[in-house]
Scaffold this motif. Structure first.
Motif, PDB file in Angstrom:
ATOM      1  N   THR A   7       1.297  -1.205   0.261  1.00 18.90           N
ATOM      2  CA  THR A   7      -0.073  -0.072  -0.263  1.00 18.90           C
ATOM      3  C   THR A   7       0.801   0.629   0.250  1.00 18.90           C
ATOM      4  OG1 THR A   7      -1.986  -0.815   1.279  1.00 18.90           O
ATOM      5  CG2 THR A   7      -2.355   1.245   0.923  1.00 18.90           C
ATOM      6  N   PHE A   8       1.687   1.265   0.719  1.00 22.16           N
ATOM      7  CA  PHE A   8       2.980   2.354   0.952  1.00 22.16           C
ATOM      8  C   PHE A   8       3.676   2.797   0.027  1.00 22.16           C
ATOM      9  CE2 PHE A   8       1.685   2.433   5.242  1.00 22.16           C
ATOM     10  CZ  PHE A   8       1.566   3.829   5.151  1.00 22.16           C
ATOM     11  N   LEU A   9       3.815   1.714  -1.319  1.00 23.90           N
ATOM     12  CA  LEU A   9       4.382   1.271  -2.551  1.00 23.90           C
ATOM     13  C   LEU A   9       3.914   2.154  -3.094  1.00 23.90           C
ATOM     14  CD1 LEU A   9       6.885  -1.378  -2.075  1.00 23.90           C
ATOM     15  CD2 LEU A   9       7.670   0.709  -1.877  1.00 23.90           C
ATOM     16  N   VAL A  10       2.629   1.758  -3.260  1.00 27.71           N
ATOM     17  CA  VAL A  10       1.715   2.654  -4.243  1.00 27.71           C
ATOM     18  C   VAL A  10       1.273   3.977  -3.805  1.00 27.71           C
ATOM     19  CG1 VAL A  10      -0.586   2.493  -5.063  1.00 27.71           C
ATOM     20  CG2 VAL A  10       0.535  -0.157  -4.873  1.00 27.71           C
ATOM     21  N   ILE A  11       1.248   4.215  -2.942  1.00 23.71           N
ATOM     22  CA  ILE A  11       1.204   5.452  -2.273  1.00 23.71           C
ATOM     23  C   ILE A  11       2.159   6.426  -2.902  1.00 23.71           C
ATOM     24  CG2 ILE A  11       1.240   7.077  -0.498  1.00 23.71           C
ATOM     25  CD1 ILE A  11      -0.536   5.900   0.939  1.00 23.71           C
ATOM     26  N   ALA A  12       3.562   6.356  -2.515  1.00 19.06           N
ATOM     27  CA  ALA A  12       4.672   6.407  -3.194  1.00 19.06           C
ATOM     28  C   ALA A  12       5.304   6.613  -4.683  1.00 19.06           C
ATOM     29  CB  ALA A  12       6.335   5.779  -2.495  1.00 19.06           C
ATOM     30  N   LEU A  13       4.595   5.705  -5.237  1.00 21.49           N
ATOM     31  CA  LEU A  13       4.016   5.083  -7.004  1.00 21.49           C
ATOM     32  C   LEU A  13       2.998   6.750  -7.206  1.00 21.49           C
ATOM     33  CD1 LEU A  13       4.430   1.895  -7.916  1.00 21.49           C
ATOM     34  CD2 LEU A  13       6.323   3.778  -8.569  1.00 21.49           C
ATOM     35  N   ILE A  14       2.127   6.708  -6.886  1.00 27.49           N
ATOM     36  CA  ILE A  14       1.492   7.391  -7.096  1.00 27.49           C
ATOM     37  C   ILE A  14       1.394   9.239  -7.053  1.00 27.49           C
ATOM     38  CG2 ILE A  14      -0.892   7.911  -6.578  1.00 27.49           C
ATOM     39  CD1 ILE A  14      -1.748   5.597  -6.809  1.00 27.49           C
ATOM     40  N   ALA A  15       2.141   8.973  -5.559  1.00 24.39           N
ATOM     41  CA  ALA A  15       2.466  10.535  -5.516  1.00 24.39           C
ATOM     42  C   ALA A  15       3.776  11.300  -5.850  1.00 24.39           C
ATOM     43  CB  ALA A  15       3.542  10.504  -3.965  1.00 24.39           C
ATOM     44  N   GLY A  16       5.120  10.263  -6.630  1.00 23.70           N
ATOM     45  CA  GLY A  16       6.168  10.261  -7.458  1.00 23.70           C
ATOM     46  C   GLY A  16       5.223  11.398  -9.558  1.00 23.70           C
ATOM     47  N   ILE A  17       4.722   9.865  -9.671  1.00 24.33           N
ATOM     48  CA  ILE A  17       4.055  10.334 -10.805  1.00 24.33           C
ATOM     49  C   ILE A  17       3.463  12.021 -10.553  1.00 24.33           C
ATOM     50  CG2 ILE A  17       2.963   9.863 -12.221  1.00 24.33           C
ATOM     51  CD1 ILE A  17       2.799   7.005 -11.876  1.00 24.33           C
ATOM     52  N   LEU A  18       2.833  12.191  -9.669  1.00 20.75           N
ATOM     53  CA  LEU A  18       2.165  13.436  -9.359  1.00 20.75           C
ATOM     54  C   LEU A  18       2.989  14.445  -9.196  1.00 20.75           C
ATOM     55  CD1 LEU A  18      -1.151  12.481  -8.406  1.00 20.75           C
ATOM     56  CD2 LEU A  18      -0.542  12.524 -10.483  1.00 20.75           C
ATOM     57  N   GLY A  19       4.589  14.093  -8.870  1.00 23.11           N
ATOM     58  CA  GLY A  19       4.981  15.116  -8.423  1.00 23.11           C
ATOM     59  C   GLY A  19       5.109  15.468  -7.155  1.00 23.11           C
ATOM     60  N   PHE A  20       4.751  14.820  -6.295  1.00 23.71           N
ATOM     61  CA  PHE A  20       4.915  15.036  -4.855  1.00 23.71           C
ATOM     62  C   PHE A  20       6.014  14.079  -4.196  1.00 23.71           C
ATOM     63  CE2 PHE A  20       0.164  15.523  -5.688  1.00 23.71           C
ATOM     64  CZ  PHE A  20       0.090  17.119  -5.067  1.00 23.71           C
ATOM     65  N   GLY A  21       7.799  14.811  -3.952  1.00 18.77           N
ATOM     66  CA  GLY A  21       8.201  13.974  -3.846  1.00 18.77           C
ATOM     67  C   GLY A  21       8.596  13.676  -2.771  1.00 18.77           C
ATOM     68  N   GLY A  22       8.352  14.588  -1.894  1.00 16.88           N
ATOM     69  CA  GLY A  22       8.138  14.898   0.100  1.00 16.88           C
ATOM     70  C   GLY A  22       7.324  13.453   0.315  1.00 16.88           C
ATOM     71  N   ILE A  23       6.113  13.385  -0.442  1.00 10.67           N
ATOM     72  CA  ILE A  23       5.104  12.370   0.110  1.00 10.67           C
ATOM     73  C   ILE A  23       5.846  11.214   0.083  1.00 10.67           C
ATOM     74  CG2 ILE A  23       2.931  11.872   0.023  1.00 10.67           C
ATOM     75  CD1 ILE A  23       1.804  14.267  -0.009  1.00 10.67           C
ATOM     76  N   ALA A  24       6.525  10.890  -1.563  1.00 13.07           N
ATOM     77  CA  ALA A  24       6.802   9.594  -1.777  1.00 13.07           C
ATOM     78  C   ALA A  24       8.131   9.376  -1.493  1.00 13.07           C
ATOM     79  CB  ALA A  24       7.227   9.900  -3.642  1.00 13.07           C
ATOM     80  N   GLY A  25       8.560  10.372  -1.666  1.00 17.41           N
ATOM     81  CA  GLY A  25       9.770   9.628  -0.514  1.00 17.41           C
ATOM     82  C   GLY A  25       9.537   8.919   1.194  1.00 17.41           C
ATOM     83  N   ALA A  26       8.503  10.036   2.428  1.00 14.06           N
ATOM     84  CA  ALA A  26       7.962   9.532   3.713  1.00 14.06           C
ATOM     85  C   ALA A  26       7.644   8.245   2.826  1.00 14.06           C
ATOM     86  CB  ALA A  26       7.254  10.116   4.083  1.00 14.06           C
ATOM     87  N   SER A  27       6.599   7.884   2.098  1.00 22.28           N
ATOM     88  CA  SER A  27       6.421   6.282   1.987  1.00 22.28           C
ATOM     89  C   SER A  27       6.553   5.870   1.416  1.00 22.28           C
ATOM     90  CB  SER A  27       4.851   6.709   0.456  1.00 22.28           C
ATOM     91  OG  SER A  27       4.308   7.462   1.433  1.00 22.28           O
ATOM     92  N   VAL A  28       7.930   5.569   0.766  1.00 19.46           N
ATOM     93  CA  VAL A  28       8.831   4.520   0.452  1.00 19.46           C
ATOM     94  C   VAL A  28      10.312   4.176   1.846  1.00 19.46           C
ATOM     95  CG1 VAL A  28      11.291   4.292  -0.340  1.00 19.46           C
ATOM     96  CG2 VAL A  28       9.365   5.041  -1.588  1.00 19.46           C
TER      97      VAL A  28
END
Length: 57
Positions: A7-28
Motif C-alpha cells: 500500500t505504501f509503495l503504491v502511494i509512493a508511486l502515485i505521489a511520485g508520478i504526480l510530483g509530490f516528492g516529499g510524500i513519495a519519499g516518506a511513503s518509501v
C-alpha cells in the motif's frame, strides 16, 4: 503486514508520478521500515519454531 508495504509503495508511486516528492519519499521510508520489521518478526518466529521443535504426543 506485507499488504501495508504494498500500500505504501503504491502511494509512493502515485505521489511520485504526480510530483509530490516529499510524500513519495516518506511513503518509501515507511514501506522499508515495515518491510524490515516483518522480516525480523518472521526470522524470530522461525528461530523460535526451530528451537521448540516438534513435540511427541
Amino acid at each position: 503486514m506485507l499488504s501495508w508495504v504494498v500500500t505504501f509503495l503504491v502511494i509512493a508511486l502515485i505521489a511520485g508520478i504526480l510530483g509530490f516528492g516529499g510524500i513519495a519519499g516518506a511513503s518509501v521510508e515507511i514501506a522499508k521500515a515495515i518491510f524490515f520489521i516483518a522480516v525480523i518478526l518472521f526470522l524470530v518466529s522461525a528461530v523460535v519454531g526451530l528451537v521448540r521443535g516438534r513435540t511427541r504426543v
